[in-house]
Write a protein that holds these residues in place. Sequence first.
Motif, mmCIF file in Angstrom:
data_model
loop_
_atom_site.group_PDB
_atom_site.id
_atom_site.type_symbol
_atom_site.label_atom_id
_atom_site.label_comp_id
_atom_site.label_asym_id
_atom_site.label_seq_id
_atom_site.Cartn_x
_atom_site.Cartn_y
_atom_site.Cartn_z
ATOM 1 N N ARG A 1 -0.200 30.374 -2.318
ATOM 2 C CA ARG A 1 -0.886 30.909 -1.761
ATOM 3 C C ARG A 1 -0.758 30.940 -0.113
ATOM 4 O O ARG A 1 -0.440 29.853 0.601
ATOM 5 N N LEU A 2 0.010 31.783 0.396
ATOM 6 C CA LEU A 2 -0.780 31.844 2.205
ATOM 7 C C LEU A 2 -1.758 33.233 2.672
ATOM 8 O O LEU A 2 -1.908 33.745 1.938
ATOM 9 N N PRO A 3 -2.280 32.961 2.968
ATOM 10 C CA PRO A 3 -3.886 33.656 3.737
ATOM 11 C C PRO A 3 -3.074 34.956 3.843
ATOM 12 O O PRO A 3 -1.590 35.041 5.214
ATOM 13 N N ALA A 4 -3.544 36.195 4.216
ATOM 14 C CA ALA A 4 -2.926 37.392 3.979
ATOM 15 C C ALA A 4 -2.633 37.759 6.057
ATOM 16 O O ALA A 4 -3.995 37.510 6.522
ATOM 17 N N LEU A 5 -1.907 38.440 6.512
ATOM 18 C CA LEU A 5 -1.958 38.618 7.775
ATOM 19 C C LEU A 5 -2.581 40.055 8.258
ATOM 20 O O LEU A 5 -1.480 41.297 7.831
ATOM 21 N N VAL A 6 -3.747 40.766 8.672
ATOM 22 C CA VAL A 6 -4.612 41.589 8.254
ATOM 23 C C VAL A 6 -4.539 42.354 9.390
ATOM 24 O O VAL A 6 -4.079 44.017 9.532
ATOM 25 N N ALA A 7 -4.261 42.270 11.061
ATOM 26 C CA ALA A 7 -4.140 42.352 12.657
ATOM 27 C C ALA A 7 -3.365 41.570 13.302
ATOM 28 O O ALA A 7 -3.753 40.490 12.922
ATOM 29 N N ARG A 8 -2.603 42.089 14.234
ATOM 30 C CA ARG A 8 -2.544 41.319 15.247
ATOM 31 C C ARG A 8 -2.501 41.841 16.549
ATOM 32 O O ARG A 8 -2.084 43.462 16.565
#
Length: 247
Positions: free
Chosen positions: A34-41
């Motif tokens: 499990r990795l956290p999703a990158l939702v914005a940058r």
Amino acid sequence: MSGAIFVKRYDDPERCAAAAAHHAWLAGLGSGVRLPALVARSTRHLIFERLMGHAPGVEDLPRAAAALGRLHAAAHRDALRTACLDQPHIASTGLVISDFASPRQAALHHAAAAAGVHESVINAVLDRVGEPVTFYKDPNIRNYLANGNEVAVVDFDDLTLAPFGYDLAGLLVTASMTYGRLADLSIARCLRAYRVAVAPQICSLADLKRYAELHHLLTLRYLGRNGYRHAWPTVRPWPDPFLTELS
């Protein structure tokens, strides 16, 4: 941190872009970890899905070692089978992953001189040409989140090539410096869990001990900060292998 997101801020846009590229590469390995999703940058912010959990305690370390092993196995199998530890690797995404020795050589020799460790010992451990290749991604135990039987991996600032077992040694060193000396059984369980994920013949205990000393030298300056309460020489669970090699 706000709601269900976690905002990681960077002063340097290049560091921000590199962390996003590292996350994308790791997420694309298909490891099942499990990795956290990158939702914005933006140029100076990465906004991740907020995962529940806590930094692994001693009882969680074998699960963290297993997760690390699955990531390492997937990286070698799908991306790094033809990589060499002494050369940068260009991933299919275009990401350039630095070689093993170059990013840490100067810092290691400086710390080794202060600690009285001979340069030849450091060079011997850094020179792992020809060994199977995986990666390094800051294995500080605070970069894992334990939640029940699941262990997620967070923080994507740093990425280099590394031999198998190098990050496992870092996990054990940072856990020891945080919680105190680990029992032999705990270390054995971590090594076994890691080997099950990668291959039984990969990462000997002797290599693990030598890699731990590199992590010790690189972590010396953080003692007394960031939760590191115990000096590695006072909690090392085996005799100093560098001293043995010099005798």
